[in-house]
Design a protein around this motif. Structure first.
Motif, PDB file in Angstrom:
ATOM      1  N   ALA A 181      -9.721 -35.215 -40.263  1.00 40.89           N
ATOM      2  CA  ALA A 181     -10.311 -36.174 -39.328  1.00 40.89           C
ATOM      3  C   ALA A 181     -11.775 -35.868 -39.038  1.00 40.89           C
ATOM      4  CB  ALA A 181      -9.516 -36.187 -38.023  1.00 40.89           C
TER       5      ALA A 181
ATOM      6  N   HIS B  57       2.762 -33.807 -31.965  1.00 45.94           N
ATOM      7  CA  HIS B  57       1.972 -32.585 -31.795  1.00 45.94           C
ATOM      8  C   HIS B  57       2.053 -32.122 -30.345  1.00 45.94           C
ATOM      9  CE1 HIS B  57      -1.326 -29.711 -32.805  1.00 45.94           C
ATOM     10  NE2 HIS B  57      -0.776 -29.825 -34.001  1.00 45.94           N
TER      11      HIS B  57
ATOM     12  N   SER C 194       2.886 -41.245 -28.990  1.00 46.47           N
ATOM     13  CA  SER C 194       3.187 -40.700 -30.322  1.00 46.47           C
ATOM     14  C   SER C 194       4.659 -40.373 -30.516  1.00 46.47           C
ATOM     15  CB  SER C 194       2.349 -39.442 -30.572  1.00 46.47           C
ATOM     16  OG  SER C 194       2.677 -38.442 -29.623  1.00 46.47           O
TER      17      SER C 194
ATOM     18  N   LEU D 159       1.292 -29.274 -39.620  1.00 42.90           N
ATOM     19  CA  LEU D 159       0.752 -30.497 -40.211  1.00 42.90           C
ATOM     20  C   LEU D 159      -0.584 -30.862 -39.577  1.00 42.90           C
ATOM     21  CD1 LEU D 159       1.131 -33.044 -42.033  1.00 42.90           C
ATOM     22  CD2 LEU D 159       2.290 -34.098 -40.073  1.00 42.90           C
ATOM     23  N   GLY D 160      -0.649 -30.788 -38.254  1.00 44.75           N
ATOM     24  CA  GLY D 160      -1.886 -31.111 -37.559  1.00 44.75           C
ATOM     25  C   GLY D 160      -2.999 -30.128 -37.875  1.00 44.75           C
TER      26      GLY D 160
ATOM     27  N   VAL E 130      -3.796 -30.195 -41.939  1.00 41.77           N
ATOM     28  CA  VAL E 130      -4.117 -31.452 -42.632  1.00 41.77           C
ATOM     29  C   VAL E 130      -4.809 -32.470 -41.717  1.00 41.77           C
ATOM     30  CG1 VAL E 130      -3.201 -33.363 -43.993  1.00 41.77           C
ATOM     31  CG2 VAL E 130      -2.161 -31.096 -44.186  1.00 41.77           C
ATOM     32  N   SER E 131      -4.109 -32.956 -40.706  1.00 43.64           N
ATOM     33  CA  SER E 131      -4.593 -34.106 -39.929  1.00 43.64           C
ATOM     34  C   SER E 131      -5.934 -33.847 -39.254  1.00 43.64           C
ATOM     35  CB  SER E 131      -3.564 -34.500 -38.869  1.00 43.64           C
ATOM     36  OG  SER E 131      -2.296 -34.715 -39.447  1.00 43.64           O
TER      37      SER E 131
END
Length: 297
Positions: A15, A106, A154, A6-7, A10-11
């Motif tokens: 960013a 993460h 987190s 995901l990181g 996408v993230s």
């Protein structure tokens, strides 16, 4: 569906306004090498199984890789030292290996670009704290094996509709990772195995990952997995499953055992060695050792 992907996909790219190249389907060495050559990404994110397969394929070609990669990242499982060193020699770029979890969103423990120690998971990422504890939740000392606990902003609050699991994993500000680590003299954290994968031989803890790292240094071995197995006297000993590189003949079992003995110690060598076509893995590339334990019984 897991935090590392995901990181990476996408993230982080969103960013900073970056473009992401995502490979659909099974990531074969040929497919990955073609994308690196054609699309020219500058960051390559993979898992240890993929790095091992790709570096073996490139070595077999005998030519320098065609790429524009300046840095790589690895997670999902600990990256073996041998794989990291061979990759950097061929690609002339580092693999930044770290450990994280979906519960923490993460990576929270990692090496740094320009400060890589292959065979370790590095140091705590700024903003996170980690500690190693024994079975009584007491902190363990340098060089001792303990379960890794982490805390940071987190962290998840719990698992959806799994109260018992939430209570055993999230304890106050701390999250239990289920990973066994030791801290070396430099303060770096060295992966030993999952809590339920560790076992004792002659009263001494054996790290399956340490034995596996040693096995893949043996010429011709691509991957290895080690599990506990009872011998004829019902004593626990290491059993190894190995995958060979293409075109390699089956190694002499005694030679392989002696290699491990000489490298890491007399009690850690595998008493049984099985050559298999591949190792069972999850979708995230982690070896499913419970399946191998069943096969070893």
């Amino acid at each position: 569906f897991f935090a590392y992907g995901l990181g990476n996909a996408v993230s982080f790219p969103m960013a900073v306004g970056a473009t992401t190249v995502i490979l659909g389907g099974r990531p074969t060495p040929d497919g990955v090498l073609n994308i690196l050559a054609q699309e020219k990404p500058t960051i390559f994110c993979g898992v240890p199984t993929l790095f091992a397969a790709v570096v073996a394929e490139q070595e077999s070609r005998g030519t320098p890789p065609d790429h524009s990669v300046r840095v790589c990242t690895s997670a999902g499982e600990a990256l073996p030292r041998d794989i990291g060193e061979r990759w950097e020699k061929l690609w002339q770029c580092e693999i930044v290996d770290g450990v994280g979890s979906t519960e923490m969103l993460h990576i929270f423990l990692s090496n740094r670009p320009g400060d890589i120690a292959y065979g370790t998971s590095g140091l705590a990422v700024p903003g996170y704290e980690v500690r190693l504890v024994d079975e009584h939740d007491e902190d363990v000392g340098e060089g001792e094996v303990g379960e890794l606990l982490v805390r940071g902003p987190s962290s998840a609050e719990g698992y959806w509709n799994r109260r018992d699991k939430s209570m055993s994993t999230f304890e106050g500000h701390w999250t239990r990772t289920g990973d066994k680590y030791e801290r070396d003299e430099s303060g770096r954290y060295v992966y030993c195995g999952r809590t339920d994968d560790m076992f004792k031989v002659s009263g001494i803890w054996v790290s399956p990952f340490e034995v596996e790292q040693t096995l893949i240094e043996y010429p011709g071995i691509l991957e290895a997995a080690v599990v506990a197995r009872a011998d004829s006297e019902d004593l626990i000993k290491p059993a190894a499953f190995v995958v060979l590189k293409d075109g390699v003949d089956t190694p002499d079992a005694q030679s392989l055992k002696d290699f491990v003995k000489d490298k890491i110690g007399m009690w850690k060598y595998p008493r049984w060695v099985s050559v298999v076509d591949d190792l069972p893995k999850t979708a995230t590339g982690k070896i499913q050792r419970f399946k191998l334990r069943s096969a070893a019984e």
